[in-house]
Design a protein around this motif. Structure first.
Motif, PDB file in Angstrom:
ATOM      1  N   LEU A   1       0.825  -1.206   0.000  1.00  0.00           N
ATOM      2  CA  LEU A   1       0.000   0.000   0.000  1.00  0.00           C
ATOM      3  C   LEU A   1       0.856   1.251   0.000  1.00  0.00           C
ATOM      4  O   LEU A   1       2.013   1.228   0.432  1.00  0.00           O
ATOM      5  CB  LEU A   1      -0.906   0.013   1.238  1.00  0.00           C
ATOM      6  CG  LEU A   1      -1.832  -1.187   1.398  1.00  0.00           C
ATOM      7  CD1 LEU A   1      -2.628  -1.047   2.695  1.00  0.00           C
ATOM      8  CD2 LEU A   1      -2.763  -1.311   0.200  1.00  0.00           C
ATOM      9  N   SER A   2       0.276   2.352  -0.468  1.00  0.00           N
ATOM     10  CA  SER A   2       0.952   3.644  -0.488  1.00  0.00           C
ATOM     11  C   SER A   2      -0.070   4.726  -0.149  1.00  0.00           C
ATOM     12  O   SER A   2      -1.148   4.773  -0.738  1.00  0.00           O
ATOM     13  CB  SER A   2       1.560   3.898  -1.874  1.00  0.00           C
ATOM     14  OG  SER A   2       2.238   5.131  -1.886  1.00  0.00           O
ATOM     15  N   PHE A   3       0.283   5.575   0.819  1.00  0.00           N
ATOM     16  CA  PHE A   3      -0.563   6.685   1.252  1.00  0.00           C
ATOM     17  C   PHE A   3       0.230   7.971   1.177  1.00  0.00           C
ATOM     18  O   PHE A   3       1.456   7.955   1.236  1.00  0.00           O
ATOM     19  CB  PHE A   3      -1.033   6.468   2.698  1.00  0.00           C
ATOM     20  CG  PHE A   3      -2.115   5.434   2.837  1.00  0.00           C
ATOM     21  CD1 PHE A   3      -3.409   5.811   3.130  1.00  0.00           C
ATOM     22  CD2 PHE A   3      -1.845   4.085   2.687  1.00  0.00           C
ATOM     23  CE1 PHE A   3      -4.419   4.869   3.259  1.00  0.00           C
ATOM     24  CE2 PHE A   3      -2.836   3.132   2.814  1.00  0.00           C
ATOM     25  CZ  PHE A   3      -4.127   3.531   3.102  1.00  0.00           C
ATOM     26  N   TRP A   4      -0.461   9.102   1.099  1.00  0.00           N
ATOM     27  CA  TRP A   4       0.169  10.409   1.180  1.00  0.00           C
ATOM     28  C   TRP A   4      -0.738  11.324   1.977  1.00  0.00           C
ATOM     29  O   TRP A   4      -1.856  10.957   2.322  1.00  0.00           O
ATOM     30  CB  TRP A   4       0.505  10.961  -0.196  1.00  0.00           C
ATOM     31  CG  TRP A   4      -0.684  11.253  -1.074  1.00  0.00           C
ATOM     32  CD1 TRP A   4      -1.993  10.898  -0.861  1.00  0.00           C
ATOM     33  CD2 TRP A   4      -0.678  11.958  -2.299  1.00  0.00           C
ATOM     34  NE1 TRP A   4      -2.781  11.338  -1.889  1.00  0.00           N
ATOM     35  CE2 TRP A   4      -1.998  12.000  -2.797  1.00  0.00           C
ATOM     36  CE3 TRP A   4       0.318  12.568  -3.040  1.00  0.00           C
ATOM     37  CZ2 TRP A   4      -2.327  12.626  -3.977  1.00  0.00           C
ATOM     38  CZ3 TRP A   4      -0.039  13.182  -4.220  1.00  0.00           C
ATOM     39  CH2 TRP A   4      -1.342  13.204  -4.681  1.00  0.00           C
ATOM     40  N   MET A   5      -0.258  12.535   2.241  1.00  0.00           N
ATOM     41  CA  MET A   5      -0.971  13.449   3.127  1.00  0.00           C
ATOM     42  C   MET A   5      -1.460  14.711   2.416  1.00  0.00           C
ATOM     43  O   MET A   5      -1.767  15.706   3.066  1.00  0.00           O
ATOM     44  CB  MET A   5      -0.064  13.821   4.294  1.00  0.00           C
ATOM     45  CG  MET A   5       0.264  12.662   5.208  1.00  0.00           C
ATOM     46  SD  MET A   5      -1.119  12.200   6.240  1.00  0.00           S
ATOM     47  CE  MET A   5      -1.116  13.574   7.376  1.00  0.00           C
ATOM     48  N   LYS A   6      -1.545  14.679   1.094  1.00  0.00           N
ATOM     49  CA  LYS A   6      -2.030  15.839   0.350  1.00  0.00           C
ATOM     50  C   LYS A   6      -3.374  16.297   0.928  1.00  0.00           C
ATOM     51  O   LYS A   6      -4.272  15.487   1.142  1.00  0.00           O
ATOM     52  CB  LYS A   6      -2.187  15.486  -1.127  1.00  0.00           C
ATOM     53  CG  LYS A   6      -2.664  16.649  -1.963  1.00  0.00           C
ATOM     54  CD  LYS A   6      -2.820  16.264  -3.423  1.00  0.00           C
ATOM     55  CE  LYS A   6      -3.298  17.449  -4.227  1.00  0.00           C
ATOM     56  NZ  LYS A   6      -3.493  17.111  -5.630  1.00  0.00           N
ATOM     57  N   ASN A   7      -3.480  17.593   1.200  1.00  0.00           N
ATOM     58  CA  ASN A   7      -4.710  18.209   1.721  1.00  0.00           C
ATOM     59  C   ASN A   7      -5.104  17.712   3.117  1.00  0.00           C
ATOM     60  O   ASN A   7      -6.254  17.867   3.521  1.00  0.00           O
ATOM     61  CB  ASN A   7      -5.882  18.017   0.760  1.00  0.00           C
ATOM     62  CG  ASN A   7      -5.615  18.640  -0.592  1.00  0.00           C
ATOM     63  OD1 ASN A   7      -5.011  19.696  -0.687  1.00  0.00           O
ATOM     64  ND2 ASN A   7      -6.047  17.975  -1.644  1.00  0.00           N
ATOM     65  N   THR A   8      -4.189  17.091   3.842  1.00  0.00           N
ATOM     66  CA  THR A   8      -4.468  16.616   5.198  1.00  0.00           C
ATOM     67  C   THR A   8      -3.680  17.465   6.188  1.00  0.00           C
ATOM     68  O   THR A   8      -2.460  17.351   6.258  1.00  0.00           O
ATOM     69  CB  THR A   8      -4.093  15.125   5.351  1.00  0.00           C
ATOM     70  OG1 THR A   8      -4.785  14.374   4.343  1.00  0.00           O
ATOM     71  CG2 THR A   8      -4.465  14.597   6.721  1.00  0.00           C
ATOM     72  N   PRO A   9      -4.354  18.328   6.964  1.00  0.00           N
ATOM     73  CA  PRO A   9      -3.651  19.241   7.858  1.00  0.00           C
ATOM     74  C   PRO A   9      -3.223  18.637   9.195  1.00  0.00           C
ATOM     75  O   PRO A   9      -2.457  19.241   9.932  1.00  0.00           O
ATOM     76  CB  PRO A   9      -4.677  20.351   8.092  1.00  0.00           C
ATOM     77  CG  PRO A   9      -5.994  19.667   7.958  1.00  0.00           C
ATOM     78  CD  PRO A   9      -5.786  18.602   6.905  1.00  0.00           C
ATOM     79  N   THR A  10      -3.700  17.444   9.520  1.00  0.00           N
ATOM     80  CA  THR A  10      -3.441  16.826  10.814  1.00  0.00           C
ATOM     81  C   THR A  10      -2.289  15.832  10.717  1.00  0.00           C
ATOM     82  O   THR A  10      -2.273  14.993   9.815  1.00  0.00           O
ATOM     83  CB  THR A  10      -4.704  16.086  11.307  1.00  0.00           C
ATOM     84  OG1 THR A  10      -5.792  16.996  11.304  1.00  0.00           O
ATOM     85  CG2 THR A  10      -4.521  15.509  12.679  1.00  0.00           C
TER      86      THR A  10
END
Length: 88
Positions: free
Chosen positions: A15-24
């Motif tokens: 799996l691969s995740f990113w934090m684009k548009n995630t302020p927390t």
């Protein structure tokens, strides 16, 4: 605190995740189909850098950054996963 998001996938995969548009600030646990926590990573708000599992897993659990440490959950621990497989 005390909340999170569980991502459930149909098959084991890397799996691969990113934090684009995630302020927390978050931490993520990659979890096998048997419920074993295989990896835990911290993620940086708004980062476009991918956070990838190095092994195939079935679940990903995102929680507030540091929560796993605060409640003493670590790699190798096992979650009891009791899903209603008949729900639609």
């Amino acid at each position: 605190e005390g909340t999170g998001m569980l991502f459930i996938f149909k098959k084991d995969e890397k799996l691969s995740f990113w934090m684009k548009n995630t302020p927390t600030a978050l931490s993520i646990a990659f979890i096998s189909s048997t419920g074993e926590i295989r990896e835990i990573y911290d993620m940086t708000p708004f980062s476009l850098a991918p956070v990838k599992s190095t092994v195939s897993v079935r679940y990903a659990l995102e929680v507030p950054r540091g929560w796993f440490d605060r409640v003493n959950i670590k790699v190798g621990d096992t979650l009891v996963l009791d899903f209603d497989t008949h729900a639609q």
